[in-house]
Design a protein around this motif. Structure first.
Motif, PDB file in Angstrom:
ATOM      1  N   ALA A   1       0.838  -1.193   0.000  1.00  0.00           N
ATOM      2  CA  ALA A   1       0.000   0.000   0.000  1.00  0.00           C
ATOM      3  C   ALA A   1       0.870   1.238   0.000  1.00  0.00           C
ATOM      4  N   ALA A   2       0.551   2.194  -0.851  1.00  0.00           N
ATOM      5  CA  ALA A   2       1.341   3.420  -0.929  1.00  0.00           C
ATOM      6  C   ALA A   2       0.425   4.631  -1.037  1.00  0.00           C
ATOM      7  N   ASN A   3       0.719   5.634  -0.215  1.00  0.00           N
ATOM      8  CA  ASN A   3       0.027   6.906  -0.358  1.00  0.00           C
ATOM      9  C   ASN A   3       0.743   7.773  -1.382  1.00  0.00           C
ATOM     10  N   TYR A   4       0.056   8.827  -1.818  1.00  0.00           N
ATOM     11  CA  TYR A   4       0.564   9.749  -2.832  1.00  0.00           C
ATOM     12  C   TYR A   4       0.894   9.040  -4.145  1.00  0.00           C
ATOM     13  N   VAL A   5       0.088   8.046  -4.479  1.00  0.00           N
ATOM     14  CA  VAL A   5       0.163   7.377  -5.774  1.00  0.00           C
ATOM     15  C   VAL A   5      -1.222   7.459  -6.404  1.00  0.00           C
ATOM     16  N   GLU A   6      -1.316   8.127  -7.552  1.00  0.00           N
ATOM     17  CA  GLU A   6      -2.609   8.401  -8.172  1.00  0.00           C
ATOM     18  C   GLU A   6      -2.858   7.495  -9.368  1.00  0.00           C
ATOM     19  N   ALA A   7      -4.048   6.895  -9.423  1.00  0.00           N
ATOM     20  CA  ALA A   7      -4.478   6.143 -10.604  1.00  0.00           C
ATOM     21  C   ALA A   7      -4.929   7.143 -11.662  1.00  0.00           C
ATOM     22  N   VAL A   8      -4.298   7.106 -12.841  1.00  0.00           N
ATOM     23  CA  VAL A   8      -4.597   8.122 -13.862  1.00  0.00           C
ATOM     24  C   VAL A   8      -5.307   7.554 -15.085  1.00  0.00           C
ATOM     25  N   SER A   9      -5.180   6.254 -15.346  1.00  0.00           N
ATOM     26  CA  SER A   9      -5.875   5.664 -16.493  1.00  0.00           C
ATOM     27  C   SER A   9      -5.857   4.150 -16.384  1.00  0.00           C
ATOM     28  N   TRP A  10      -6.747   3.521 -17.155  1.00  0.00           N
ATOM     29  CA  TRP A  10      -6.816   2.057 -17.175  1.00  0.00           C
ATOM     30  C   TRP A  10      -5.943   1.499 -18.288  1.00  0.00           C
ATOM     31  N   GLU A  11      -5.461   0.279 -18.083  1.00  0.00           N
ATOM     32  CA  GLU A  11      -4.869  -0.505 -19.160  1.00  0.00           C
ATOM     33  C   GLU A  11      -5.764  -1.698 -19.415  1.00  0.00           C
ATOM     34  N   THR A  12      -6.141  -1.919 -20.664  1.00  0.00           N
ATOM     35  CA  THR A  12      -7.035  -3.031 -20.992  1.00  0.00           C
ATOM     36  C   THR A  12      -6.383  -3.949 -22.012  1.00  0.00           C
ATOM     37  N   SER A  13      -6.859  -5.183 -22.026  1.00  0.00           N
ATOM     38  CA  SER A  13      -6.400  -6.184 -22.985  1.00  0.00           C
ATOM     39  C   SER A  13      -7.561  -7.120 -23.283  1.00  0.00           C
ATOM     40  N   ALA A  14      -7.886  -7.264 -24.569  1.00  0.00           N
ATOM     41  CA  ALA A  14      -8.975  -8.147 -24.994  1.00  0.00           C
ATOM     42  C   ALA A  14     -10.286  -7.795 -24.290  1.00  0.00           C
ATOM     43  N   GLY A  15     -10.533  -6.509 -24.131  1.00  0.00           N
ATOM     44  CA  GLY A  15     -11.793  -6.069 -23.557  1.00  0.00           C
ATOM     45  C   GLY A  15     -11.899  -6.180 -22.050  1.00  0.00           C
ATOM     46  N   ARG A  16     -10.782  -6.472 -21.427  1.00  0.00           N
ATOM     47  CA  ARG A  16     -10.799  -6.627 -19.978  1.00  0.00           C
ATOM     48  C   ARG A  16      -9.663  -5.811 -19.353  1.00  0.00           C
ATOM     49  N   LEU A  17      -9.898  -5.324 -18.175  1.00  0.00           N
ATOM     50  CA  LEU A  17      -8.854  -4.561 -17.487  1.00  0.00           C
ATOM     51  C   LEU A  17      -7.610  -5.423 -17.273  1.00  0.00           C
ATOM     52  N   ALA A  18      -6.444  -4.825 -17.528  1.00  0.00           N
ATOM     53  CA  ALA A  18      -5.184  -5.540 -17.323  1.00  0.00           C
ATOM     54  C   ALA A  18      -4.301  -4.849 -16.301  1.00  0.00           C
ATOM     55  N   GLY A  19      -4.586  -3.592 -15.997  1.00  0.00           N
ATOM     56  CA  GLY A  19      -3.776  -2.867 -15.032  1.00  0.00           C
ATOM     57  C   GLY A  19      -4.222  -1.427 -14.934  1.00  0.00           C
ATOM     58  N   VAL A  20      -3.530  -0.688 -14.096  1.00  0.00           N
ATOM     59  CA  VAL A  20      -3.833   0.719 -13.874  1.00  0.00           C
ATOM     60  C   VAL A  20      -2.539   1.511 -13.996  1.00  0.00           C
ATOM     61  N   ASN A  21      -2.572   2.563 -14.799  1.00  0.00           N
ATOM     62  CA  ASN A  21      -1.431   3.463 -14.912  1.00  0.00           C
ATOM     63  C   ASN A  21      -1.462   4.453 -13.761  1.00  0.00           C
TER      64      ASN A  21
END
Length: 562
Positions: free
Chosen positions: A194-214
Motif C-alpha cells: 500500500a502506498a500513499n501519494y500514488v494516483e491512478a490516472v488511467s486504465w490498461e485493458t487487454s482483450a476487452g478486460r482490465l489488465a492494469g492501472v497506470n
C-alpha cells in the motif's frame, strides 16, 4: 529539539511499497486509501490474496478523516425505517469495540427532551428501545430516562427553558483517521503493498478486460503501471471521477458536512449531547479540553478536496448550539473546523440530503472492475467483506489462490488486545515509572497505540525533550512525530499534524513554532533539508488558516465604516 537519527527502522517503507506495486502482479488492486479501501485490502490479504492499494493523497485524507468520529448504529435512521442498516451498524459497532478497543471506545450519549419537540418523549423511548434490542448481545448498555433535575446538574450548559428530562443511551466514538491507519497497517502486515501519494490516472485493458492501472507517484513524479487481475474502486467522493475515465455515468450524490471546534471552557458537556435544531440532529462531543459540534448536510458539487466550512455553515452550527445551550458562542470561539464530503448513492425522487440512504452498492464493470460506493465509517468492515465475497465469487478462476473465508471480524487490529482496560492500567504505570511520563500523556499514548506504545518510546531518542508535549494543552509528544515518519508512512508534516495526530484540530498544530519543532523531528527521520522543512511548515500553517477561512471577508466586500 535535536533531529532524530536514522536508527529508526522504517517499517513499512513507502519506497518498498512502490517498488512492489511496480514489479508485482496482484489479485486485487484497491484504488482508495480511506476506511473502505483499507478494510478491503485487509480482508483480501487475510484471505491469502495478493493485494495492492494506491491512494492519490495521504491515507484517510478524504472523508475518513473528516467524519463526525462516531461509531454508531444511527438512531435517526430508525425514523426512516432503515432497520437493516441500523442492525448492521450496531453489529459492526460491537465488533469494532473488540477489534480496536484502544481507538474505539464506548461513551454515554444524552438526548434532552423539550416541550414542543417534533419527536416527543414517548416516541424517543420507543426508538431507543428498538435501538437497544437491535444491538442484541453486542449492546453496550440499556437506555434509561433522566429526570430534568439530574440533567440540569450533570449538563448545566444545556438550556433549561422547556426542558422535560431526557434519555441516556450508549454509542461509541473514535479517531477516524487513526482507525483507518490501523486497518491499513494491518493489511500491510498481512502482505498487502500500500502506498500513499500514488494516483491512478488511467486504465490498461487487454482483450476487452482490465489488465492494469497506470499510476503516478506524486512524490517522485514517476509513472508506472500496476498489473492486477481485478481492480476495486473505493475512492469515496472521487468515485465518479474515476468512473469517468471509462466513460461511465455518475452514481453519487455527494453531500457536505462540517464541524466546528470550540474550547471546552466555552461549552462543557459531560456526555455526548445529541440535540435537534430545525429538524436536524447535531452532536456536541467532548474531547479533552475541546468540544466539537456538527454536523451539517448540504449538497456538494466540485472537487471534494475543496470542501471547507463557509461563514454560512459555521453560522448555522453556532445558531444550533446557541439554541440548545446557554453558551452564546460566536465565530471568535471557533478554534478549528473541518469539512468532509459524503459519497452517498444517488436516489430517485431527490430526497433532502439528510434523508439520502447511507446504504452501499457494489457496481460491476467494465470487465475486471468493481466499484463500491455509499456506506459509512461504522460499516466499512462489512462493506469490505461483501466486496471481497463478490470478487471471490465472480473472479475465482483468475485469482492466484482460492481465497479463504472472511476473518476480519475476529482478527484484532494492530495495537489491540483482549482485556484492554487492565492492560491500559498497567501500561500507564509502566510509562510513568519507566519513562517518567505524566499520567495524562501515558493514557494518551496507550489510547493511541495500544500495545505498541513501547515501539513509540523505545526507538532511538537521543533527546529527552522528545518525551515532552508538543505545545500547551496537548498530550502529543515529539516521539510520536518521529514514529509517524518512521513506521506509519507519514510523508508530509500535515500527515502527522492532521491525521497521525489531532494537533491541527485539537491543539496547536497550525502554530508556526509547533510546526517548526515537528518539522525538525520528522525531517531528521526523512532527510529533509532546511528548504524542505520551511516548505512543510508554510504548508501546514496555511492549512490551519484554511480551517478558519470562514472569517475572511468576501472578495469585493466593504468593511464596516468604509
Amino acid at each position: 529539539m535535536s533531529a532524530v537519527n536514522a536508527s529508526y527502522t522504517r517499517a513499512p517503507d513507502r519506497n518498498e511499497m512502490v517498488r512492489r506495486l511496480r514489479s508485482d502482479t496482484f489479485d486485487i488492486l484497491v484504488i482508495g486509501g480511506g476506511i473502505t479501501g483499507a478494510w478491503i485490502a485487509r480482508d483480501a490479504a487475510l484471505r491469502g490474496l495478493k493485494v495492492g492499494l494506491v491512494e492519490r493523497r495521504d491515507f484517510a485524507s478524504g472523508t475518513s478523516s473528516r467524519s463526525s468520529r462516531l461509531v454508531h448504529g444511527g438512531l435517526r435512521y430508525l425514523r426512516d425505517r432503515h432497520i437493516s442498516l441500523v442492525r448492521e451498524s450496531l453489529r459492526e459497532r460491537g465488533l469494532l469495540l473488540q477489534l480496536a478497543p484502544h481507538i474505539v471506545r464506548p461513551i454515554p450519549f444524552l438526548i434532552p427532551a423539550y416541550e414542543g419537540d417534533h419527536v416527543g418523549p414517548l416516541l424517543l423511548r420507543l426508538g431507543l428501545t428498538g435501538y437497544d434490542l437491535l444491538a442484541g448481545s453486542r449492546r453496550i448498555g440499556w437506555h434509561r430516562g433522566v429526570p430534568t433535575a439530574q440533567i440540569s446538574r450533570e449538563e448545566p450548559a444545556l438550556r433549561r427553558e422547556g426542558l422535560r428530562g431526557g434519555f441516556r443511551y450508549f454509542d461509541a466514538v473514535t479517531r477516524d483517521a487513526r482507525l483507518t491507519l490501523a486497518v491499513l497497517l494491518g493489511a500491510v502486515e498481512h502482505g498487502a503493498a500500500a502506498a500513499n501519494y500514488v494516483e491512478a490516472v488511467s486504465w490498461e485493458t487487454s482483450a476487452g478486460r482490465l489488465a492494469g492501472v497506470n499510476c503516478k507517484d506524486s512524490i517522485t513524479g514517476g509513472l508506472f503501471a500496476v498489473r492486477a487481475m481485478v481492480v476495486v474502486v473505493a475512492a469515496g467522493p472521487w468515485t465518479d471521477e474515476l468512473r469517468a475515465l471509462n466513460g461511465d455515468t455518475p452514481v453519487l450524490r455527494p453531500t457536505k458536512g462540517i464541524h466546528i471546534v470550540v474550547p471546552r471552557g466555552r461549552l462543557r458537556t459531560k456526555s455526548v449531547v445529541a440535540f435537534f435544531w430545525e429538524g436536524r440532529p447535531y452532536f456536541a462531543v467532548p474531547v479533552d479540553e475541546h468540544t466539537y459540534i456538527g454536523t451539517t448536510d448540504t449538497d456538494w458539487t466540485g472537487d471534494p478536496a475543496g470542501a471547507v466550512a463557509t461563514a454560512e455553515d459555521v453560522a448555522g452550527v453556532l445558531a444550533a448550539a446557541n439554541a440548545s445551550f446557554d453558551a452564546d458562542l460566536t465565530e471568535a470561539d471557533v478554534t478549528a473546523t473541518w469539512a468532509g464530503v459524503r459519497p452517498l448513492v444517488a436516489e430517485e425522487g431527490s430526497p433532502a440530503p439528510s434523508d439520502v440512504s447511507r446504504d452501499f452498492e457494489i457496481l460491476e464493470g467494465p470487465a475486471g472492475v468493481y466499484t463500491v460506493c455509499g456506506g459509512k465509517l461504522t460499516t466499512g468492515r462489512s462493506m469490505a467483506e461483501a466486496v471481497v465475497n463478490r470478487v471471490a465469487e465472480k473472479e475465482l478462476g483468475r485469482l492466484s489462490v482460492r481465497p479463504g473465508k472472511c476473518r476480519t471480524h475476529r482478527v484484532r487490529l494492530p495495537g489491540a488486545t483482549a482485556g484492554f482496560e487492565g492492560f491500559r492500567r498497567q501500561a500507564v504505570l509502566d510509562m510513568r515509572s519507566g519513562w517518567g511520563l505524566a499520567e495524562d500523556t501515558a493514557r494518551h499514548l496507550v489510547d493511541t497505540y495500544g500495545t505498541r506504545y513501547r515501539a513509540v518510546l523505545t526507538r532511538s531518542h537521543s533527546d529527552e525533550k522528545l518525551l515532552m508535549p508538543l505545545g500547551d494543552g496537548t498530550r502529543v509528544i515529539g516521539e510520536e512525530a518521529a514514529y509517524a515518519a518512521a513506521a506509519e508512512m507519514a510523508v508530509t508534516l500535515e500527515d502527522f499534524m492532521r491525521r497521525r495526530s489531532d494537533l491541527m484540530i485539537f491543539g496547536t498544530g497550525a502554530h508556526r513554532e509547533v510546526a517548526s519543532t515537528v518539522a525538525e523531528v520528522m525531517g531528521g527521520v526523512l532527510g529533509w533539508d532546511a528548504a524542505r522543512k520551511k516548505a512543510e511548515v508554510d504548508a501546514c500553517v496555511a492549512e490551519g488558516q484554511d480551517m478558519l477561512s470562514f472569517r475572511r471577508p468576501v472578495a469585493g466586500s466593504v468593511a464596516p465604516g468604509q
